[in-house]
Design an enzyme around this catalytic site. Sequence first.
Site, PDB file in Angstrom:
ATOM      1  N   HIS A 287      13.483  -7.125  69.726  1.00 35.48           N
ATOM      2  CA  HIS A 287      12.120  -7.588  70.047  1.00 35.48           C
ATOM      3  C   HIS A 287      12.023  -9.043  70.525  1.00 35.48           C
ATOM      4  O   HIS A 287      11.638  -9.329  71.654  1.00 35.48           O
ATOM      5  CB  HIS A 287      11.215  -7.503  68.811  1.00 35.48           C
ATOM      6  CG  HIS A 287      11.219  -6.220  68.079  1.00 35.48           C
ATOM      7  ND1 HIS A 287      10.553  -5.118  68.513  1.00 35.48           N
ATOM      8  CD2 HIS A 287      11.799  -5.870  66.894  1.00 35.48           C
ATOM      9  CE1 HIS A 287      10.699  -4.129  67.632  1.00 35.48           C
ATOM     10  NE2 HIS A 287      11.451  -4.558  66.648  1.00 35.48           N
TER      11      HIS A 287
HETATM   12  C1  BDR Z   1       8.544  -8.192  64.787  1.00 30.75           C
HETATM   13  O1  BDR Z   1       8.566  -8.122  63.350  1.00 30.75           O
HETATM   14  C2  BDR Z   1       9.807  -8.571  62.855  1.00 30.75           C
HETATM   15  O2  BDR Z   1      10.409  -7.579  62.080  1.00 30.75           O
HETATM   16  C3  BDR Z   1      10.675  -8.920  64.037  1.00 30.75           C
HETATM   17  O3  BDR Z   1      11.401 -10.114  63.790  1.00 30.75           O
HETATM   18  C4  BDR Z   1       9.723  -9.062  65.198  1.00 30.75           C
HETATM   19  O4  BDR Z   1       9.297 -10.397  65.359  1.00 30.75           O
HETATM   20  C5  BDR Z   1       8.587  -6.788  65.362  1.00 30.75           C
HETATM   21  O5  BDR Z   1       7.464  -6.051  64.964  1.00 30.75           O
END
Ligand code: BDR
Length: 360
Positions: A287
């Site tokens: 992400h």
């Molecule tokens: C986001 O939530 C966290 O688990 C990850 O680092 C990312 O920023 C994804 O939904």
Amino acid sequence: PRKVWLDCDPGHDDAIALLLALYLDQIQLVGISSVNGNAPLVYTHANAAQLLALYRAPKDLPLHRGLAKPLKKEYIHPPVSIHGHSGLDGVLHMPPLAHPSVRHWYDQFEPSTDSSDLDKNEPQTKEGDGTAVPALIAYLENSVPEGEKITVVITGPCTNIAAVRHLRPQLFDTKVDKVVIMGGAFDIPQWTPYAEFNIAVDPDALDELLKSRNVGVVLVPLNVTHKAIFDRKTHARLLDPSVTDLKEGDELPKPVSQLRESLSTMLTFFRDAYANQFGFTTGPPLHDALTIIHLTHPHLLKGRRGKLTVEISKTEKDGETSFSPSSEEKFSNLDLDSGEKAVESLVLEDLDVEAFFEVF
Ligand code: BDR
Ligand code: CA
């Protein structure tokens, strides 16, 4: 290079964003702040300090501890099955908290008096807020000359940066060109039935940032980050000794081969977590890394411009993002010429997956 302040909650994918931000030439990191998210702030701050040491970051890069709680809500702790107890479990060769290279960042602006917890490799429970908010205000005020701007990247809840804008809206609106946020999701399963994790933790903070008529928001939602899957083929490539810039016969320097092992174990932990928790069969989505790629290689990501809003009604829908595109045309950049109308947001949707992993 573009001057960037990175606000993060490492986090396995935050760790990849930080690595890219440190080493891609198109970006000059001017400051880093930690925020609660993937784990409570004591952990995410410690993780950021450890990562800076692991990545051999320049010693004069400042790391500031951020706000300990979301703006108007209580902090929601995600299950430890996603990022582990520390928020960044499973990384081989991570320097311990008590190591001088880590202490350099961990204690940079708030020296701790007791090191016994660090010797056990458990961060201390610091009460209250850190120095991130005043530090970013001071940076914008004193180090960004009139007429120049920096970019802010957020890979966790938007709390710290929203606090800066809330306290100094005019300063923020004249010295920041845009805020690039990993967060949100549209019509796909998310963290709560309505909201993606980063936005669910602090919806009011995103709402605050969307109030600006001058600073555009670029949103990198789950719809596009779920395309950035670190699959087995890419993993094999990360470990392939022949993929280097070295001449044949030369040995890979130890720090480089160790870093490959660190990244490999980091992403193996994340892969297993995504398989067990969310049923991802091919690998974990990186992400947060896409926020950086948007800045370094804008043509690899495309999306639509329009009006972005977030639900802050204090109901179960809190954190739900809604988007009305102004046209179907796709863009890689947010036009910053706001003119008379309120500035638009850019919501990224398409990714050139192969080219992204080539950069990585
Ligand atoms: C986001 O939530 C966290 O688990 C990850 O680092 C990312 O920023 C994804 O939904
Ligand atoms: Ca994150």
